[in-house]
Design an enzyme around this catalytic site. Sequence first.
Site, PDB file in Angstrom:
ATOM      1  N   LYS A  32     -16.176  -7.692   5.312  1.00 33.32           N
ATOM      2  CA  LYS A  32     -14.832  -8.243   5.462  1.00 33.32           C
ATOM      3  C   LYS A  32     -14.478  -8.514   6.918  1.00 33.32           C
ATOM      4  CE  LYS A  32     -12.408  -6.701   1.331  1.00 33.32           C
ATOM      5  NZ  LYS A  32     -11.209  -6.020   0.835  1.00 33.32           N
TER       6      LYS A  32
ATOM      7  N   HIS B  97       0.840  -1.205   0.000  1.00 30.14           N
ATOM      8  CA  HIS B  97       0.000   0.000   0.000  1.00 30.14           C
ATOM      9  C   HIS B  97       0.875   1.255   0.000  1.00 30.14           C
ATOM     10  CE1 HIS B  97      -3.045  -2.694   2.210  1.00 30.14           C
ATOM     11  NE2 HIS B  97      -3.570  -2.443   1.026  1.00 30.14           N
TER      12      HIS B  97
ATOM     13  N   SER C  72      -2.934  -8.016   2.672  1.00 30.54           N
ATOM     14  CA  SER C  72      -3.238  -7.834   4.092  1.00 30.54           C
ATOM     15  C   SER C  72      -3.772  -9.112   4.719  1.00 30.54           C
ATOM     16  CB  SER C  72      -4.253  -6.698   4.281  1.00 30.54           C
ATOM     17  OG  SER C  72      -3.687  -5.465   3.922  1.00 30.54           O
TER      18      SER C  72
ATOM     19  N   ARG D   7      -1.489  -6.189  -8.286  1.00 31.25           N
ATOM     20  CA  ARG D   7      -0.412  -7.118  -7.960  1.00 31.25           C
ATOM     21  C   ARG D   7      -0.273  -8.182  -9.033  1.00 31.25           C
ATOM     22  NH1 ARG D   7      -2.965  -8.252  -2.200  1.00 31.25           N
ATOM     23  NH2 ARG D   7      -4.576  -8.681  -3.690  1.00 31.25           N
TER      24      ARG D   7
END
Length: 164
Positions: A41, A17, A133, A95
């Site tokens: 989430k 990030h 994460s 990514r």
Amino acid sequence: MRTALYPGTFDPITKGHIDIIKRACTLVDRLVIGVAINRDKGPMFTLEERVAMVEAEAAYWSDRTGTEIVAHPFENLLINCAREVGAQMIVRGLRAVADFEYEYQMVGMNRVLDDQIETVFLMAEAQHQAIASKLVKEIARLGGDVSAFVTPAVNQALSERFAR
């Protein structure tokens, strides 16, 4: 003033990030980091903790680049958040190919909702492409070393969380 919105859950903020934040600062005068309130989430860190981590980690790049960086919690549609903060663009980090497929759909939908807001993709640097994460939290939960993926302050926050 060129303003961009960089949205995410940031649970927690990672070196990946931070890499995107650093490079987004070269594109804009003001970077709003949208910290998503995503109840689906089930974030490990509270909204307040995530905002504080983002502010602490982004401060260095704000000072270094002269870019104004603001952490902004949001729970509404991304495109509505972009309008609220006056963003002309949305910054997304990529990514891998799998990220692109999802992001491509999001761009298409967002363009229908507001064709005046562009989306800019920034590829993560090679050393950050595997960082997620979710994986960082899993490694930390199982007692692994996550210092390659997060800053010392975030590593400490993870250690404290899992020591409880």
